[in-house]
Design a protein around this motif. Structure first.
Motif, PDB file in Angstrom:
ATOM      1  N   LEU A   1      30.362  15.618  52.295  1.00  0.00           N
ATOM      2  CA  LEU A   1      31.447  15.572  51.421  1.00  0.00           C
ATOM      3  C   LEU A   1      32.341  14.310  50.942  1.00  0.00           C
ATOM      4  N   GLN A   2      32.016  13.636  51.543  1.00  0.00           N
ATOM      5  CA  GLN A   2      32.631  12.039  51.293  1.00  0.00           C
ATOM      6  C   GLN A   2      31.924  10.992  51.339  1.00  0.00           C
ATOM      7  N   LYS A   3      30.473  11.201  51.403  1.00  0.00           N
ATOM      8  CA  LYS A   3      29.632  10.728  50.198  1.00  0.00           C
ATOM      9  C   LYS A   3      29.563  10.976  49.043  1.00  0.00           C
ATOM     10  N   GLU A   4      29.079  12.424  49.050  1.00  0.00           N
ATOM     11  CA  GLU A   4      29.536  12.425  47.213  1.00  0.00           C
ATOM     12  C   GLU A   4      30.839  12.155  46.619  1.00  0.00           C
ATOM     13  N   LYS A   5      31.971  12.006  46.636  1.00  0.00           N
ATOM     14  CA  LYS A   5      33.221  11.132  46.214  1.00  0.00           C
ATOM     15  C   LYS A   5      33.276   9.577  46.056  1.00  0.00           C
ATOM     16  N   VAL A   6      32.227   8.936  46.694  1.00  0.00           N
ATOM     17  CA  VAL A   6      32.275   8.094  46.804  1.00  0.00           C
ATOM     18  C   VAL A   6      31.339   7.206  45.498  1.00  0.00           C
ATOM     19  N   MET A   7      30.171   8.654  45.984  1.00  0.00           N
ATOM     20  CA  MET A   7      29.360   8.586  44.601  1.00  0.00           C
ATOM     21  C   MET A   7      30.111   8.846  43.506  1.00  0.00           C
ATOM     22  N   VAL A   8      30.924   9.664  42.736  1.00  0.00           N
ATOM     23  CA  VAL A   8      31.509   9.609  41.891  1.00  0.00           C
ATOM     24  C   VAL A   8      32.641   8.213  41.327  1.00  0.00           C
ATOM     25  N   VAL A   9      32.812   7.936  42.250  1.00  0.00           N
ATOM     26  CA  VAL A   9      33.686   7.162  42.236  1.00  0.00           C
ATOM     27  C   VAL A   9      32.815   5.132  41.676  1.00  0.00           C
ATOM     28  N   ALA A  10      31.803   5.272  42.082  1.00  0.00           N
ATOM     29  CA  ALA A  10      30.464   4.148  42.315  1.00  0.00           C
ATOM     30  C   ALA A  10      30.334   4.891  40.898  1.00  0.00           C
ATOM     31  N   ARG A  11      30.506   5.787  39.975  1.00  0.00           N
ATOM     32  CA  ARG A  11      29.630   6.564  38.503  1.00  0.00           C
ATOM     33  C   ARG A  11      30.480   5.771  37.847  1.00  0.00           C
ATOM     34  N   GLN A  12      32.009   6.272  37.920  1.00  0.00           N
ATOM     35  CA  GLN A  12      32.288   6.012  36.532  1.00  0.00           C
ATOM     36  C   GLN A  12      32.642   4.188  36.774  1.00  0.00           C
TER      37      GLN A  12
END
Length: 200
Positions: free
Chosen positions: A51-62
């Motif tokens: 879950l934490q990895k998915e949140k970080v990936m969302v930020v990186a994509r944005q």
């Protein structure tokens, strides 16, 4: 308070799709709000990590999207910096802020401040009440230290192998995710500590 700090790619990488970003380093601060699943059962450590990895990936994509738009709007392609020119690369870095809506990816609204140096992005995600000028200064300071101590502008960057050095910088410059007001004397002592640690 700072929610997380990321180092990620902001330019296309051959192994990734055109809109993807690779997270090279991430550190999340503060309480873990994702301790419970939708079924009110506690999440396992592995589920929390995913879950934490998915949140970080969302930020990186944005942030990658914002950096690409900024570079297109300015008409300047990313300048490939060479080792030894970290100060110049940081001075010419693109930067900005992205407002992250509540629930995307954090429960409350947050702000992501970013700097794009060459093909690397450095991002701080802050809570909405945080002083953004202070956060920008902390991000520039962290970026400068990372570029200088990890030699991130050269081939074969050491960020993946030397994450303990980034952790040490964060513990000095962002203790427990708290932004620090730095006076000149304190900043000099931090510089000496960082230089001594980098020499090890």
């Amino acid at each position: 308070m700072v929610r997380c700090f990321l180092i990620h790619t902001v330019c296309p990488v051959a192994a990734l799709g055109p809109a993807e970003s690779r997270v090279l380093y991430s550190r999340v601060f503060g309480p873990d709000e994702g301790l419970w699943s939708h079924r009110n059962r506690p999440l396992s450590p592995e589920e929390r990590r995913v879950l934490q990895k998915e949140k970080v990936m969302v930020v990186a994509r944005q942030v990658r999207g914002a950096a690409s738009l900024s570079r297109e709007a300015s008409g300047r392609p990313p300048v490939e910096a060479v080792p030894g020119e970290e100060a110049l690369a940081l001075q010419e870095a693109d930067g900005g802020a992205v407002r992250l809506r509540a629930g995307d990816p954090f429960p409350e609204e947050t702000s992501a401040l970013w700097l794009a140096v060459s093909s690397l992005g450095f991002t701080l995600v802050c809570e909405p009440h945080e002083n953004l000028l202070l956060a920008e200064g902390a991000l520039r300071n962290l970026t400068r230290h990372c570029l200088e101590t990890l030699h991130m502008l050269g081939q074969g960057s050491e960020v993946l192998l030397r994450s303990n050095r980034v952790d040490a910088l964060l513990s000095r410059l962002l203790p427990h995710g708290q932004l620090l007001f730095l006076n000149h004397r304190f900043a000099q002592s931090l510089e000496k500590e960082a230089a001594a640690y980098a020499a090890m």
